[in-house]
Design an enzyme around this catalytic site. Structure first.
Site, PDB file in Angstrom:
ATOM      1  N   SER B  21       0.722  -1.233   0.033  1.00  0.00           N
ATOM      2  CA  SER B  21      -0.060  -0.032   0.107  1.00  0.00           C
ATOM      3  C   SER B  21       0.936   1.197   0.085  1.00  0.00           C
ATOM      4  CB  SER B  21      -0.875  -0.063   1.127  1.00  0.00           C
ATOM      5  OG  SER B  21      -1.745   1.274   1.479  1.00  0.00           O
ATOM      6  N   ALA B  70       6.754  10.964   4.225  1.00  0.00           N
ATOM      7  CA  ALA B  70       5.975  11.347   5.130  1.00  0.00           C
ATOM      8  C   ALA B  70       4.771  12.059   4.288  1.00  0.00           C
ATOM      9  CB  ALA B  70       6.302  12.541   6.395  1.00  0.00           C
ATOM     10  N   ILE B  71       4.195  11.220   3.635  1.00  0.00           N
ATOM     11  CA  ILE B  71       3.210  11.496   2.467  1.00  0.00           C
ATOM     12  C   ILE B  71       2.188  11.993   3.073  1.00  0.00           C
ATOM     13  CG2 ILE B  71       1.896  10.884   0.607  1.00  0.00           C
ATOM     14  CD1 ILE B  71       4.731  10.374   0.026  1.00  0.00           C
ATOM     15  N   LEU B  73      -0.811  10.321   4.198  1.00  0.00           N
ATOM     16  CA  LEU B  73      -1.964   9.673   3.539  1.00  0.00           C
ATOM     17  C   LEU B  73      -2.869  10.294   2.595  1.00  0.00           C
ATOM     18  CD1 LEU B  73      -3.415   7.652   6.940  1.00  0.00           C
ATOM     19  CD2 LEU B  73      -1.776   6.926   5.154  1.00  0.00           C
ATOM     20  N   ASN B  99      -6.617  -0.704   1.643  1.00  0.00           N
ATOM     21  CA  ASN B  99      -5.832  -0.205   2.761  1.00  0.00           C
ATOM     22  C   ASN B  99      -6.925   0.769   3.512  1.00  0.00           C
ATOM     23  OD1 ASN B  99      -3.792   1.537   4.122  1.00  0.00           O
ATOM     24  ND2 ASN B  99      -2.882  -0.249   4.035  1.00  0.00           N
ATOM     25  N   ASN B 127      -4.928  -0.083   8.351  1.00  0.00           N
ATOM     26  CA  ASN B 127      -3.839   0.709   8.747  1.00  0.00           C
ATOM     27  C   ASN B 127      -3.836   1.304  10.076  1.00  0.00           C
ATOM     28  OD1 ASN B 127      -1.706   2.408   8.980  1.00  0.00           O
ATOM     29  ND2 ASN B 127      -2.080   3.392   7.061  1.00  0.00           N
ATOM     30  N   CYS B 130      -2.102   5.042  12.632  1.00  0.00           N
ATOM     31  CA  CYS B 130      -2.502   6.405  12.428  1.00  0.00           C
ATOM     32  C   CYS B 130      -2.805   6.837  13.921  1.00  0.00           C
ATOM     33  CB  CYS B 130      -3.910   6.233  11.560  1.00  0.00           C
ATOM     34  SG  CYS B 130      -3.861   5.686  10.269  1.00  0.00           S
ATOM     35  N   ILE B 191       5.894  -5.262   7.659  1.00  0.00           N
ATOM     36  CA  ILE B 191       5.528  -4.430   8.551  1.00  0.00           C
ATOM     37  C   ILE B 191       5.369  -3.014   7.883  1.00  0.00           C
ATOM     38  CG2 ILE B 191       7.261  -5.244  10.615  1.00  0.00           C
ATOM     39  CD1 ILE B 191       9.426  -3.474   9.239  1.00  0.00           C
TER      40      ILE B 191
HETATM   41  C1  LIG Z   1       5.594   6.347  -0.307  1.00  0.00           C
HETATM   42  C2  LIG Z   1       5.053   5.299   0.600  1.00  0.00           C
HETATM   43  C3  LIG Z   1       3.883   5.381   1.160  1.00  0.00           C
HETATM   44  C4  LIG Z   1       3.199   4.507   1.878  1.00  0.00           C
HETATM   45  N1  LIG Z   1       1.707   4.455   2.130  1.00  0.00           N
HETATM   46  C5  LIG Z   1       1.354   3.790   3.092  1.00  0.00           C
HETATM   47  C6  LIG Z   1      -0.249   3.786   3.089  1.00  0.00           C
HETATM   48  O1  LIG Z   1      -0.933   4.446   2.436  1.00  0.00           O
HETATM   49  N2  LIG Z   1      -0.723   2.792   3.929  1.00  0.00           N
HETATM   50  C7  LIG Z   1       0.095   1.826   4.441  1.00  0.00           C
HETATM   51  O2  LIG Z   1      -0.470   1.103   5.202  1.00  0.00           O
HETATM   52  N3  LIG Z   1       1.196   1.662   4.430  1.00  0.00           N
HETATM   53  C8  LIG Z   1       1.975   2.616   3.361  1.00  0.00           C
HETATM   54  N4  LIG Z   1       3.552   2.414   3.339  1.00  0.00           N
HETATM   55  C9  LIG Z   1       4.205   1.548   3.782  1.00  0.00           C
HETATM   56  C10 LIG Z   1       4.314   0.258   2.971  1.00  0.00           C
HETATM   57  O3  LIG Z   1       2.983  -0.281   2.319  1.00  0.00           O
HETATM   58  C11 LIG Z   1       5.403  -0.738   3.365  1.00  0.00           C
HETATM   59  O4  LIG Z   1       4.548  -1.321   4.726  1.00  0.00           O
HETATM   60  C12 LIG Z   1       6.718  -0.250   3.923  1.00  0.00           C
HETATM   61  O5  LIG Z   1       7.261   0.758   3.001  1.00  0.00           O
HETATM   62  C13 LIG Z   1       7.662  -1.467   4.082  1.00  0.00           C
HETATM   63  O6  LIG Z   1       7.784  -2.291   2.713  1.00  0.00           O
HETATM   64  P1  LIG Z   1       9.238  -1.861   1.772  1.00  0.00           P
HETATM   65  O7  LIG Z   1      10.310  -1.686   2.740  1.00  0.00           O
HETATM   66  O8  LIG Z   1       8.783  -2.793   0.650  1.00  0.00           O
HETATM   67  O9  LIG Z   1       8.508  -0.456   1.342  1.00  0.00           O
HETATM   68  C14 LIG Z   1       3.923   3.399   2.380  1.00  0.00           C
HETATM   69  C15 LIG Z   1       5.433   3.219   2.231  1.00  0.00           C
HETATM   70  C16 LIG Z   1       5.861   4.317   1.099  1.00  0.00           C
HETATM   71  C17 LIG Z   1       7.508   4.094   0.984  1.00  0.00           C
END
Ligand SMILES: Cc1cc2nc3c(=O)[nH]c(=O)nc-3n(C[C@H](O)[C@H](O)[C@H](O)COP(=O)(O)O)c2cc1C
Ligand SMILES: Cc1cc2nc3c(=O)[nH]c(=O)nc-3n(C[C@H](O)[C@H](O)[C@H](O)COP(=O)(O)OP(=O)(O)OC[C@H]3O[C@@H](n4cnc5c(N)ncnc54)[C@H](O)[C@@H]3O)c2cc1C
Ligand code: FES
Lengths: 255, 303
Positions: B21, B70-71, B73, B99, B127, B130, B191
């Protein structure tokens, strides 16, 4: 179509202090239909540095693209050593470039660039000239040692250089030069740091203009929301620099 | 028999690979690059009740073998997701995991109830990283009681199985895992990102406008593997593992640690074709390792 290609390095040279011209060969070059688009370049082959670097396509044609970039941080310094490995992992072309057709043939167009915002204006100027438009260039740099492509721009049209310390051309900012030009422009195009874009847009208020923006990126294709800017021009309230831009009509992005 | 197939609550996965996500939007952008039907599933961007603009920029920063984000959401809100984004994805033969995020329990419940009725949404991913505005901003996912109650409230309204996405920013992740299992969760995903910072030596200030950001990418992989290992041993519901996955051995290792499937996040920014590439690479690697069906890998480190 967006491609991910291992492009062949046809040449790389340092054209000013820490400024490199990188020429790449591959099918991706044939996908480029307008100046001002960018590519997302992988810096190295390992997982560190991790993220790709967005670099404007300075010029394109004959199966080649030219990138001009400043090797400053970690990733761009790795890319500057790329020549040794013979190929570069490139994703592109990305984004929306400058509309050449916004300038009517026979009119003058103003092109204002600052520092590493200058490169995409070169490809733009060439296309404008081909379309019968007369380009006028105002290019700003920090100092003489980082000035590049002056000759190339002069070949395409009237060119003014400004440096902050006065070591080449006029001393001061591009806006100081713009104020003294005294031409009639049908349209202006600009790429450079945000304060410069703002000053250029203010100075050219009333004329149609197109600005190219920079923002930190993740994906580079519109999926991650890293690169958003505020806008009043649509009901979402934002635009993404990578996929809606990097070029926007002046007034679209809230400066 | 498809040797990559995995069965999970609500999900029949052609293969165990899905984008994580927030790293894949609602699929449109990557659909320009390859056929989304190839994916095991898609975890779409967080959906909140109202549209969110998110945080000021810079929103991302690079770190050694990782990145901070730090998007905030940013998303178009429930209405647009249900009427535009999800219907667009129906052209692909791929299950969607929605999500769900919010600021209070009622938000989650409202989003979950409606989004779980979308025809292609086969599971929810809560998620819980939050801040909870009702409880002084403490993160839902760091308090076992709050996390368990939220899970129960969402389960009560959801039309599809509910997976809870665990935050690694806790002292004992297994405690939260057990609490949401007791709350009725059908599965776990982990995670989420680790809270981190990066500073600019010239200004002395954080690089990310928000100050802190979530760390992801290869840098977090050892932590993620440890947590998948610990959690999968302490619950009896399935786990979808993620955190730094970028190559086929990462997939094998997460499954060996206890994951039934995996999600790939940050790696999609580095190699935009990473998901289809992993799917293509799995059978050969399985042959080399003498693995007939991918399910043989799941939790083999525990045996
Ligand atoms: C740019 C970005 C945006 C993310 N947005 C969400 C999100 O909207 N909801 C969520 O549950 N996780 C979000 N995540 C977390 C990822 O889904 C994932 O759990 C985390 O990045 C670890 O996996 P990775 O190392 O493969 O990126 C975001 C991660 C990144 C890098
Ligand atoms: C659409 C677009 C076109 C660009 N075109 C050019 C060009 O033609 N020539 C050129 O020299 N530079 C260009 N830039 C800026 C260039 O992307 C950055 O200078 C470069 O990413 C910095 O990387 P680094 O490895 O030197 O620095 P690092 O400090 O190692 O970078 C760390 C991270 O921050 C990002 N970052 C740092 N500075 C910038 C910045 N100014 N803009 C966007 N991201 C940044 C990097 O991409 C990387 O993810 C462009 C930027 C954008 C958005
Ligand atoms: S860089 Fe990901 S949306 Fe623009």
């Amino acid at each position: 179509m967006i491609r991910n290609e291992h492009m062949k390095v046809a040449g790389q040279r340092e054209i000013a202090r820490n400024i490199y011209e990188l020429v790449l060969e591959g099918e991706l070059a044939d996908e480029i239909k307008e100046p001002g688009k960018f590519v997302h370049v992988r810096a190295g082959e390992t997982l560190d540095p991790l993220l790709r670097r967005p670099i404007s396509i300075a010029d394109y044609g004959n199966g080649r693209i030219t990138l001009i970039y400043r090797a400053e941080g970690y990733g761009t310094r790795v890319i500057s050593e790329k020549g040794l490995h013979g190929q570069a992992d490139v994703l592109g072309p990305l984004g929306n470039g400058f509309p050449v057709e916004a300038a009517a043939p026979g009119t003058k167009a103003l092109l204002v660039g600052g520092g590493i915002g200058v490169p995409p204006l070169y490809g733009l100027s060439r296309r404008l000239k081909e379309a019968g438009v007369e380009p006028v260039h105002v290019l700003g740099f920090q100092s003489e040692d980082v000035v590049f492509y002056e000759e190339e721009f002069i070949r395409l049209g009237e060119t003014h250089i400004a440096t902050v310390d006065g070591s080449r051309g006029a001393k001061g900012f591009v806006t100081d030069v713009m104020a003294s030009l005294g031409h009639e422009f049908s349209v202006y195009y600009s790429c450079g740091p945000l304060p410069m874009l703002k000053a250029v847009a203010e100075g050219m208020a009333g004329t149609e203009g197109y600005l190219s923006f920079e923002e930190r990126m993740g994906c580079g294709i519109g999926a991650c929301f890293a690169c958003v800017c505020r806008t009043d021009s649509n009901d979402r309230g934002y635009v993404k620099v990578c996929s809606d831009g990097p070029v926007f009509k002046a007034g679209v992005v809230t400066l | 028999m498809n040797r990559l197939q995995v069965e999970l609550p609500g999900l029949t996965l052609k293969n165990p690979i899905m984008p994580a996500s927030g790293c894949f939007g609602f699929g449109k952008e990557y659909a320009q690059l390859y056929d989304l039907s190839k994916l095991g599933a898609i975890m779409v961007k967080a959906t909140t009740l109202e549209p969110r603009f998110g945080n000021p920029t810079p929103r991302v920063a690079e770190t050694p073998a990782g990145m901070l984000n730090a998007i905030g959401l940013q998303n178009p809100g429930l209405e647009k997701v249900v009427t535009e984004e999800l219907p667009w994805l129906e052209q692909y033969d791929v299950p969607i995991i929605a999500n769900v995020a919010g600021s209070e329990t009622e938000d989650y419940v409202a989003v979950a109830e409606r989004i779980s009725k979308a025809p292609n949404v086969r599971a929810l991913e809560l998620n819980i990283s939050c801040p909870n505005v009702r409880c002084g901003g403490i993160t839902f996912g760091t308090d076992p009681k709050i996390a368990g109650e939220l899970t129960r409230a969402v389960k009560a309204v959801s039309s599809v199985p509910v997976y809870v996405k665990l935050s690694p920013n806790v002292t004992d992740v297994t405690e939260i895992a057990r609490a949401v299992e007791a709350g009725g969760a059908d599965g776990l995903t982990l995670i989420n990102t680790l809270v981190g910072m990066r500073f600019d030596p010239r200004t002395g200030r954080p690089v990310i406008a928000n100050g802190t950001g979530g760390l992801s990418g290869p840098a977090v992989k050892p932590v993620a593997l440890r947590m998948v290992y610990e959690v999968s041993r302490s619950v009896s519901i399935p786990v979808i593992g993620m955190g730094g996955i970028s190559d086929v051995d990462d997939v094998i290792n997460f499954m060996s640690a206890g994951a039934s499937a995996v999600a790939v996040g940050t790696a999609n920014f580095v190699d935009h074709f990473v998901c289809p590439n992993l799917i293509d690479a799995l059978p050969d690697r399985m042959d080399e390792l003498g693995i007939r069906n991918i399910t043989e890998l799941i939790g083999r480190s525990h045996r």
